[in-house]
Write a protein that holds these residues in place. Structure first.
Motif, PDB file in Angstrom:
ATOM      1  N   TYR A   2     -16.402  -1.824 -14.693  1.00 53.58           N
ATOM      2  CA  TYR A   2     -17.459  -1.583 -15.674  1.00 53.58           C
ATOM      3  C   TYR A   2     -17.574  -0.113 -16.075  1.00 53.58           C
ATOM      4  O   TYR A   2     -18.529   0.277 -16.750  1.00 53.58           O
ATOM      5  N   GLY A   3     -16.599   0.685 -15.659  1.00 54.44           N
ATOM      6  CA  GLY A   3     -16.567   2.078 -16.080  1.00 54.44           C
ATOM      7  C   GLY A   3     -17.748   2.881 -15.612  1.00 54.44           C
ATOM      8  O   GLY A   3     -18.252   3.752 -16.332  1.00 54.44           O
ATOM      9  N   ILE A   4     -18.220   2.607 -14.392  1.00 49.42           N
ATOM     10  CA  ILE A   4     -19.375   3.323 -13.849  1.00 49.42           C
ATOM     11  C   ILE A   4     -18.893   4.600 -13.178  1.00 49.42           C
ATOM     12  O   ILE A   4     -18.148   4.556 -12.196  1.00 49.42           O
ATOM     13  N   ASP A   5     -19.288   5.729 -13.729  1.00 49.94           N
ATOM     14  CA  ASP A   5     -18.840   7.030 -13.230  1.00 49.94           C
ATOM     15  C   ASP A   5     -19.774   7.471 -12.103  1.00 49.94           C
ATOM     16  O   ASP A   5     -20.815   8.066 -12.332  1.00 49.94           O
ATOM     17  N   MET A   6     -19.378   7.145 -10.890  1.00 49.87           N
ATOM     18  CA  MET A   6     -20.212   7.479  -9.739  1.00 49.87           C
ATOM     19  C   MET A   6     -19.312   7.655  -8.524  1.00 49.87           C
ATOM     20  O   MET A   6     -18.528   6.766  -8.178  1.00 49.87           O
ATOM     21  N   LYS A   7     -19.398   8.794  -7.885  1.00 49.67           N
ATOM     22  CA  LYS A   7     -18.637   9.029  -6.671  1.00 49.67           C
ATOM     23  C   LYS A   7     -19.386   8.431  -5.480  1.00 49.67           C
ATOM     24  O   LYS A   7     -20.609   8.304  -5.491  1.00 49.67           O
ATOM     25  N   LEU A   8     -18.611   8.070  -4.452  1.00 50.62           N
ATOM     26  CA  LEU A   8     -19.243   7.560  -3.240  1.00 50.62           C
ATOM     27  C   LEU A   8     -20.119   8.646  -2.629  1.00 50.62           C
ATOM     28  O   LEU A   8     -19.730   9.809  -2.545  1.00 50.62           O
ATOM     29  N   GLY A   9     -21.315   8.251  -2.214  1.00 48.68           N
ATOM     30  CA  GLY A   9     -22.231   9.224  -1.633  1.00 48.68           C
ATOM     31  C   GLY A   9     -22.706   8.783  -0.263  1.00 48.68           C
ATOM     32  O   GLY A   9     -21.945   8.174   0.501  1.00 48.68           O
ATOM     33  N   LEU A  10     -23.956   9.074   0.024  1.00 44.77           N
ATOM     34  CA  LEU A  10     -24.536   8.642   1.287  1.00 44.77           C
ATOM     35  C   LEU A  10     -24.628   7.115   1.325  1.00 44.77           C
ATOM     36  O   LEU A  10     -24.680   6.454   0.273  1.00 44.77           O
ATOM     37  N   VAL A  11     -24.642   6.585   2.538  1.00 42.24           N
ATOM     38  CA  VAL A  11     -24.723   5.137   2.705  1.00 42.24           C
ATOM     39  C   VAL A  11     -25.910   4.573   1.937  1.00 42.24           C
ATOM     40  O   VAL A  11     -25.808   3.570   1.223  1.00 42.24           O
ATOM     41  N   GLY A  12     -27.056   5.215   2.050  1.00 40.96           N
ATOM     42  CA  GLY A  12     -28.263   4.738   1.379  1.00 40.96           C
ATOM     43  C   GLY A  12     -28.141   4.758  -0.133  1.00 40.96           C
ATOM     44  O   GLY A  12     -28.556   3.813  -0.817  1.00 40.96           O
ATOM     45  N   SER A  13     -27.585   5.828  -0.683  1.00 38.00           N
ATOM     46  CA  SER A  13     -27.458   5.926  -2.148  1.00 38.00           C
ATOM     47  C   SER A  13     -26.445   4.929  -2.678  1.00 38.00           C
ATOM     48  O   SER A  13     -26.613   4.384  -3.785  1.00 38.00           O
ATOM     49  N   GLY A  61     -22.919   1.507   8.772  1.00 42.95           N
ATOM     50  CA  GLY A  61     -22.479   1.638   7.389  1.00 42.95           C
ATOM     51  C   GLY A  61     -23.292   0.790   6.429  1.00 42.95           C
ATOM     52  O   GLY A  61     -24.156  -0.005   6.835  1.00 42.95           O
ATOM     53  N   ALA A  62     -22.992   0.920   5.133  1.00 43.35           N
ATOM     54  CA  ALA A  62     -23.705   0.162   4.103  1.00 43.35           C
ATOM     55  C   ALA A  62     -23.559  -1.347   4.285  1.00 43.35           C
ATOM     56  O   ALA A  62     -24.516  -2.091   4.034  1.00 43.35           O
ATOM     57  N   PRO A  63     -22.374  -1.860   4.705  1.00 39.49           N
ATOM     58  CA  PRO A  63     -22.286  -3.313   4.929  1.00 39.49           C
ATOM     59  C   PRO A  63     -23.280  -3.818   5.976  1.00 39.49           C
ATOM     60  O   PRO A  63     -23.821  -4.917   5.834  1.00 39.49           O
ATOM     61  N   LEU A  64     -23.542  -3.004   7.043  1.00 39.19           N
ATOM     62  CA  LEU A  64     -24.508  -3.425   8.052  1.00 39.19           C
ATOM     63  C   LEU A  64     -25.898  -3.545   7.450  1.00 39.19           C
ATOM     64  O   LEU A  64     -26.611  -4.535   7.664  1.00 39.19           O
ATOM     65  N   PHE A  65     -26.294  -2.547   6.670  1.00 41.05           N
ATOM     66  CA  PHE A  65     -27.641  -2.584   6.094  1.00 41.05           C
ATOM     67  C   PHE A  65     -27.750  -3.680   5.031  1.00 41.05           C
ATOM     68  O   PHE A  65     -28.812  -4.291   4.876  1.00 41.05           O
ATOM     69  N   GLY A  66     -26.670  -3.929   4.316  1.00 41.22           N
ATOM     70  CA  GLY A  66     -26.688  -5.046   3.377  1.00 41.22           C
ATOM     71  C   GLY A  66     -26.899  -6.362   4.098  1.00 41.22           C
ATOM     72  O   GLY A  66     -27.667  -7.229   3.636  1.00 41.22           O
ATOM     73  N   TYR A  67     -26.243  -6.511   5.261  1.00 34.39           N
ATOM     74  CA  TYR A  67     -26.393  -7.729   6.058  1.00 34.39           C
ATOM     75  C   TYR A  67     -27.802  -7.837   6.630  1.00 34.39           C
ATOM     76  O   TYR A  67     -28.447  -8.897   6.576  1.00 34.39           O
ATOM     77  N   LEU A  68     -28.332  -6.738   7.183  1.00 35.54           N
ATOM     78  CA  LEU A  68     -29.680  -6.753   7.748  1.00 35.54           C
ATOM     79  C   LEU A  68     -30.728  -7.111   6.693  1.00 35.54           C
ATOM     80  O   LEU A  68     -31.643  -7.907   6.944  1.00 35.54           O
ATOM     81  N   LEU A  69     -30.585  -6.541   5.501  1.00 40.86           N
ATOM     82  CA  LEU A  69     -31.562  -6.798   4.444  1.00 40.86           C
ATOM     83  C   LEU A  69     -31.417  -8.215   3.892  1.00 40.86           C
ATOM     84  O   LEU A  69     -32.423  -8.887   3.619  1.00 40.86           O
ATOM     85  N   ALA A  70     -30.158  -8.684   3.703  1.00 40.97           N
ATOM     86  CA  ALA A  70     -29.970 -10.053   3.216  1.00 40.97           C
ATOM     87  C   ALA A  70     -30.438 -11.069   4.255  1.00 40.97           C
ATOM     88  O   ALA A  70     -30.933 -12.159   3.906  1.00 40.97           O
ATOM     89  N   ALA A  71     -30.278 -10.727   5.541  1.00 35.90           N
ATOM     90  CA  ALA A  71     -30.767 -11.618   6.606  1.00 35.90           C
ATOM     91  C   ALA A  71     -32.281 -11.749   6.551  1.00 35.90           C
ATOM     92  O   ALA A  71     -32.856 -12.792   6.908  1.00 35.90           O
ATOM     93  N   PHE A  72     -32.932 -10.717   6.041  1.00 35.43           N
ATOM     94  CA  PHE A  72     -34.396 -10.738   5.920  1.00 35.43           C
ATOM     95  C   PHE A  72     -34.825 -11.455   4.640  1.00 35.43           C
ATOM     96  O   PHE A  72     -35.766 -12.254   4.647  1.00 35.43           O
ATOM     97  N   ASP A  73     -34.121 -11.186   3.503  1.00 28.13           N
ATOM     98  CA  ASP A  73     -34.482 -11.819   2.229  1.00 28.13           C
ATOM     99  C   ASP A  73     -33.250 -11.810   1.320  1.00 28.13           C
ATOM    100  O   ASP A  73     -33.027 -10.860   0.573  1.00 28.13           O
ATOM    101  N   TYR A  74     -32.469 -12.890   1.380  1.00 23.00           N
ATOM    102  CA  TYR A  74     -31.216 -12.932   0.611  1.00 23.00           C
ATOM    103  C   TYR A  74     -31.477 -13.088  -0.895  1.00 23.00           C
ATOM    104  O   TYR A  74     -30.583 -12.878  -1.703  1.00 23.00           O
TER     105      TYR A  74
END
Length: 852
Positions: free
Chosen positions: A161-172, A130-143
């Motif tokens: 903040y009123g951001i109109d965006m539906k959940l999409g793919l993990v990457g997006s 999931g996105a949390p895993l990739f966030g962790y992997l990337l922050a582990a490389f360069d926080y």
């Protein structure tokens, strides 16, 4: 996700700065416990720095990453790292390549993540990546470049903040979150150059997860907005300047919203359209727009609308959801207090933004938290929060329908900068025992006192609302002000040339409307009976035995603040001669009709479609008044679902529950009672389509001529009421309506019937000629109508009551070809009517159409 859109949403107001300052302060407290991130991620960065990732090292690398994931407050769920380790053990070459691509590739991060995921899903469709895993992997490389990711934080950000965006793919999802963090980092680095992406992630995490931050941020944000709105109320020109400063995209959105609207919304549309066209608009130009639109309507649509009310909705349109979201956060924080865990609350209900006063707009917002065992907050004890320009009030409040109504235990912070969540929570806990013992009935308060005195600001708003202060109310209120703010009923009556008793009913009805608007109950006498005059007045007995009425101090100030004087409106005159020019009725029939109306009080104009019944009804009223006073003419249309509750009185649902509201005929009669020297005309279109006995209820008897000015007890309110003798009812009835026969008997006793028929005479012909219709076309119309009406009148199933009326052919629009106009009427008005009349005999329709 569009970078500019995200930037605009994040930075469009001061909320992000308010929230960040609360976060900075929170980090200095003992409650902050997120410092472990600053220990783990730099350590991982150092570990991965210069580390070669290949099939021989990849397993040890992912195991190191797995081990550093804290068990408490973890960066990612353990199943994600466990699946990654298993994947690396089984496919070390593939995972090493994917890790290198994730860290070193120049392609967008979204594509890197999705490439990793797609390979992983081919290895095992059930793998957790999931996105949390990739966030962790990337922050582990360069926080300093990549933020940690939490789904709940991203969801909260979009709401905040009123951001109109539906959940999409993990990457997006991660890509959008990364952009949000980068925009925020760029924004704050001007003043905080040492900030990193980890600080921004920590800020967003804390501001969404710690009540101290998000409640205090919400209070400051709402307080600043309240102060701004209060300033705009006093200086609408500044509000106009603010709207002029909106970006073009926002202005276009507002224009589209109000396009093809009417009345006040039409003014808003024209205002925005002018700004888009010229780049600006002055207050005097706004006044011209208001007058231009107002002149299109028979009644004054601006009675209740000052400039602030008109402009408010334009300014508030993009803030409404934000305000509600901040109120929701406060609401949720109250419900989640540990000491309240045994209580079952209604979730996220009674969140009233600055538009809570029927969308007119104000400078106060408020919320109420109450238990689910109550039908609504008005019947319940509640944890109450109000934020206005004067500060924040919070604590315990009883609903206006609770036995303890009028009682409260509230604390006030006039300076919200000193407000703390700790004090807020403690106050709510302190009133918990009172909240639980809500069945205790307190001793009745002193009589003649409102639960909470109405502020000057509220009085100003109420005085300008036509639905609250009717014309006669403004007359006697302003006259009392001119008399120094006090007078006896006799003095007031003499000043206005009225009987001293003529104020009794209007004052009571006005007080009821005011109480409903401010959500309060009436004061009580010692015997617990309601008393209404003390809503507007104080008073005392004079030595001569008379009672001196005094305007409430805040009301008196409000009257002075408005600076208005009640002027007699100048209405266009309207005589019998003008009636006979406009309406296709001869003088004898006119005299007969008005004599019947004077004698019977109620008449029905009946006739086939298109004879101008409704048009004649209004002009008849004008001719009897001598002027076109639209304030004394009201019109409704009956239908099968029209009810007593619409017409007279009934309970109506609101967001807070059900309240008793008076209907249109009830209010109309109140106006007439207050002005006995004037005639009032109530027009009921399609009167036969309603069930009169049910619609009028106990008033059905009172509309009879010999029952006028007699009183009956109302079914809902249990108060006395009458239909005054200066009210005249004019109904219209279509004789082609098949429901006529069954209702005519019920109507006959109370109404006189006046028949109107088609009139294709010289007056009609002259009228058409003056509108640009040629003599040849007039002859053509007469030929067709005579043939059609002959067929209808002689038909054994129809008759004169179904004949085609003259009003089908009385008004040709300017700049329209007469042939186009004529064919349009035949095809889209006459033809459908014939198809209804002769639905079972198509050959008759065909013959008539061919003849046309």
């Amino acid at each position: 996700m569009d970078f500019e859109y995200l930037q605009k949403q994040l930075l469009k107001d001061s909320y992000i700065d308010i929230s960040f300052q609360k976060y900075i302060a929170f980090k200095q407290t003992e409650h902050y416990d997120e410092s472990y991130k600053q220990e783990i991620l730099p350590r991982l960065n150092e570990f991965l720095k210069g580390q070669e990732i290949n099939e021989l090292t990849v397993v040890d690398i992912v195991k190191k990453i797995q081990k550093e994931n804290p068990s408490s407050g973890s960066f990612v769920h353990w199943s994600n790292t466990a699946d990654l380790v298993k994947y690396a053990e089984d496919e070390p070459v593939e995972v090493a390549e994917l890790m290198n691509q994730l860290y070193y590739s120049a392609i967008p991060v979204e594509e890197r993540i999705e490439g990793f995921r797609n390979n992983g899903k081919q290895y095992n469709p059930n793998i957790s990546l999931g996105a949390p895993l990739f966030g962790y992997l990337l922050a582990a490389f360069d926080y300093k470049k990549y933020p940690l990711y939490k789904q709940e934080v991203f969801t909260d950000l979009k709401k905040s903040y009123g951001i109109d965006m539906k959940l999409g793919l993990v990457g997006s999802n991660y890509e959008a979150y990364l952009q949000i963090c980068q925009i925020t980092l760029d924004h704050f680095q001007t003043n905080y150059p040492d900030l990193s992406m980890l600080d921004i992630q920590d800020f967003f995490f804390c501001s969404s997860q710690y009540k101290k931050i998000y409640v205090e941020s919400a209070v400051v944000y709402l307080d600043r907005l309240a102060s701004e709105l209060a300033r705009f109320k006093n200086q609408p020109s500044q509000l106009l300047d603010t709207i002029i400063g909106f970006d073009r995209e926002q202005l276009i959105s507002l224009r589209n919203r109000y396009q093809n609207t009417e009345k006040i919304n039409r003014i808003r549309f024209l205002l925005i359209d002018r700004i888009l066209e010229t780049g600006s608009i002055q207050m005097d130009e706004l006044e011209k727009l208001k007058n231009e639109v107002n002149e299109r309507y028979e009644t004054n649509i601006l009675q209740a609308w000052n400039n602030y009310f008109i402009l408010f909705e334009l300014y508030y349109a993009d803030k409404k959801e934000k305000v509600r979201e901040e109120l929701r956060k406060i609401h949720q924080s109250i419900r989640s207090i540990e000491e309240f865990k045994e209580l079952k609350f209604v979730e996220d209900k009674v969140l009233n933004g600055f538009n809570w006063n029927q969308n007119f707009g104000g400078s106060e917002c408020w919320l109420a938290v109450y238990e689910a065992s109550y039908s609504n907050h008005r019947t319940a004890p509640q944890f109450f929060v109000s934020i206005a320009e004067k500060g924040i009030r919070y604590g315990l409040l009883y609903g206006d329908q609770h036995p303890n109504r009028g009682q409260n235990d509230l604390i006030m912070h006039s300076d919200v900068e000193t407000f703390t969540y700790e004090d807020f929570e403690q106050k709510m806990v302190d009133v918990l025992n009172q909240f639980r013992s809500s069945d205790h009935v307190v001793e009745p308060r002193e009589p003649y006192e409102l639960e909470q005195e109405i502020s000057t600001e509220t009085w100003v708003e109420l005085l300008q609302r036509k639905d609250i202060f009717h014309d006669f109310d403004l007359v006697y209120i302003h006259k009392m002000y001119e008399l120094g703010g006090e007078a006896t009923a006799t003095q007031l009556a003499e000043a206005l040339d009225k009987h001293f008793s003529s104020f009794n009913t209007p004052v009571v009805q006005l007080a009821k409307r005011i109480l409903q608007a401010v959500n309060q109950n009436p004061p009580k006498r010692n015997d617990r009976r309601d008393i209404y005059w003390s809503v507007l007045f104080t008073g005392e007995a004079a030595e001569n035995g008379h009672f001196i009425w005094r305007l409430k101090p805040n009301l008196k100030v409000a009257v002075e603040a408005i600076g208005q004087t009640v002027k007699n409106e100048t209405f266009e005159t309207y005589t019998k001669e003008e009636f006979l020019k406009e309406v296709f009725m001869d003088e004898d029939q006119y005299e007969t009709t008005i004599n019947l109306l004077h004698y019977k009080k109620n008449i029905i104009l009946q006739g086939p479609p298109g004879v101008g019944k409704t048009f004649a009804a209004k002009r008849l009223a004008y001719s009897l008044m001598g002027i076109k006073d639209t304030n004394r003419v009201e019109m409704v249309q009956f239908h099968q679902n029209y009810a007593y509750e619409d017409f007279v009185m009934g309970y109506r649902p609101t967001e807070q529950g059900f309240i008793l509201q008076s209907g249109i005929f009830f209010d109309f009669c109140q106006e007439a009672i207050a002005n006995p020297e004037k005639s009032y005309f109530f027009i009921i279109d399609e009167i036969n389509r309603g069930n009169l006995s049910k619609i009028f209820g106990e008033l059905f008897m009172l509309i009879e001529r010999d029952k006028r000015d007699e009183y009956v007890t109302m079914g809902y309110s249990k108060e006395k009421f009458t239909v005054p003798s200066n009210v005249y009812l004019i109904g219209t009835m279509n004789t082609a309506d098949r429901s006529l026969a069954q209702l005519e008997v019920a109507l006959r006793r109370r109404f006189a019937f006046v028949a109107l028929g088609p009139v294709f005479n010289e007056k009609w012909s002259y009228h058409l000629q003056t509108s640009g219709v040629s003599e040849q076309m007039i002859k053509r119309i007469l030929y067709i109508v005579e043939n059609v009406n002959k067929e209808i009148i002689e038909d054994f199933q129809l008759g004169r009551g179904y004949a085609i009326g003259h009003s089908f052919f009385t008004s040709k629009p300017e700049n329209m070809n007469e042939e186009t106009w004529f064919k349009g009427i035949l095809n889209y008005e006459i033809k459908p009517l014939l198809e209804e009349y002769f639905f079972d005999r198509p050959e008759v329709i065909q013959a008539l159409l061919e003849d046309m």
